[in-house]
Write a protein that holds these residues in place. Structure first.
Motif, PDB file in Angstrom:
ATOM      1  N   ASN A 188      13.340   9.321 -57.974  1.00 19.56           N
ATOM      2  CA  ASN A 188      13.747   8.995 -56.612  1.00 19.56           C
ATOM      3  C   ASN A 188      12.817   7.996 -55.937  1.00 19.56           C
ATOM      4  OD1 ASN A 188      15.889  10.794 -56.787  1.00 19.56           O
ATOM      5  ND2 ASN A 188      14.616  12.509 -56.139  1.00 19.56           N
ATOM      6  N   SER A 246      11.153   4.199 -55.668  1.00 15.76           N
ATOM      7  CA  SER A 246      11.354   2.807 -56.082  1.00 15.76           C
ATOM      8  C   SER A 246      10.109   2.290 -56.790  1.00 15.76           C
ATOM      9  CB  SER A 246      11.655   1.930 -54.868  1.00 15.76           C
ATOM     10  OG  SER A 246      10.480   1.790 -54.079  1.00 15.76           O
ATOM     11  N   SER A 252       8.554  -0.461 -56.207  1.00 13.19           N
ATOM     12  CA  SER A 252       7.596  -1.005 -55.235  1.00 13.19           C
ATOM     13  C   SER A 252       6.802   0.104 -54.555  1.00 13.19           C
ATOM     14  CB  SER A 252       8.303  -1.885 -54.206  1.00 13.19           C
ATOM     15  OG  SER A 252       9.243  -1.142 -53.472  1.00 13.19           O
ATOM     16  N   GLU A 253       7.454   1.220 -54.262  1.00  7.45           N
ATOM     17  CA  GLU A 253       6.728   2.350 -53.666  1.00  7.45           C
ATOM     18  C   GLU A 253       5.708   2.908 -54.659  1.00  7.45           C
ATOM     19  OE1 GLU A 253       7.474   6.805 -51.751  1.00  7.45           O
ATOM     20  OE2 GLU A 253       9.201   5.590 -52.334  1.00  7.45           O
TER      21      GLU A 253
END
Length: 194
Positions: free
Chosen positions: A146, A148, A150-151
């Protein structure tokens, strides 16, 4: 030739001991030194990678890393959170350190220019190893469905400085040991010879 073999044995023993003593804790604590694995593989590639049995030494260090991890997670209660399908990609991460250092070895000397080049090679190798380890962990661990990319990258980036700093510190200690060896013996330690 026998002296070169003896030196190689001592270097292997020192690197294996360093990994065995530090691999239990990534960042260190008041009771434990931080993990020297990045530096172990880099220094191994620098000083031993060009030997005829260099690949066997790399394999030996990879096996040792896995054995230390197994011992730590099985008998010492260290969390096995990182032991996922991505774990096998640590071999590629560590091999990148080894092979960048092996590539740099013919250029290595104790001059200011040589040490600056070594510093740049160590940063590049450590950065590559960090990326390989973390991208494979993100993609294969099964924990981040869940989240991304980039996160994940933002969260992992906070650890980059620590990994890089610890690797450079240990690599610097290895170079200081090389300098002491050179002063004591009066001989230049040739990374190509051992």
């Amino acid at each position: 030739m026998k002296k070169l073999q003896n030196r190689a044995v001592w270097i292997v023993a020192a690197l294996m001991s360093l990994m065995a003593l530090t691999r239990f804790n990534h960042f260190g604590s008041s009771a434990m030194l931080p993990d020297a694995s990045y530096a172990v593989f880099f220094l191994g590639g620098l000083f031993l990678g060009r030997l005829r049995n260099g690949f066997a030494i790399l394999t030996l260090l990879l096996v040792e890393a896995a054995m230390v991890d197994y011992f730590a997670t099985t008998f010492l209660g260290v969390s096995a959170w990182c032991v996922t399908p991505a774990y096998g990609f640590l071999a590629f991460s560590y091999a990148s350190l080894w092979y960048v250092a092996r590539w740099y070895a013919p250029r290595h000397d104790l001059s200011a220019q040589g040490l600056l080049g070594l510093f740049a090679a160590a940063i590049a190798a450590s950065s590559l190893a960090f990326v390989v380890a973390n991208v494979s962990f993100y993609m294969l661990a099964g924990y981040f469905g869940n989240m991304s990319a980039s996160e994940y990258a933002t969260r992992v980036a906070q650890y980059y400085g620590s990994y890089l700093g610890v690797a450079l510190l240990y690599i610097g200690c290895g170079v200081i040991a090389q300098m002491i060896y050179t002063l004591v013996t009066g001989k230049r330690h040739d990374a190509n010879a051992v």
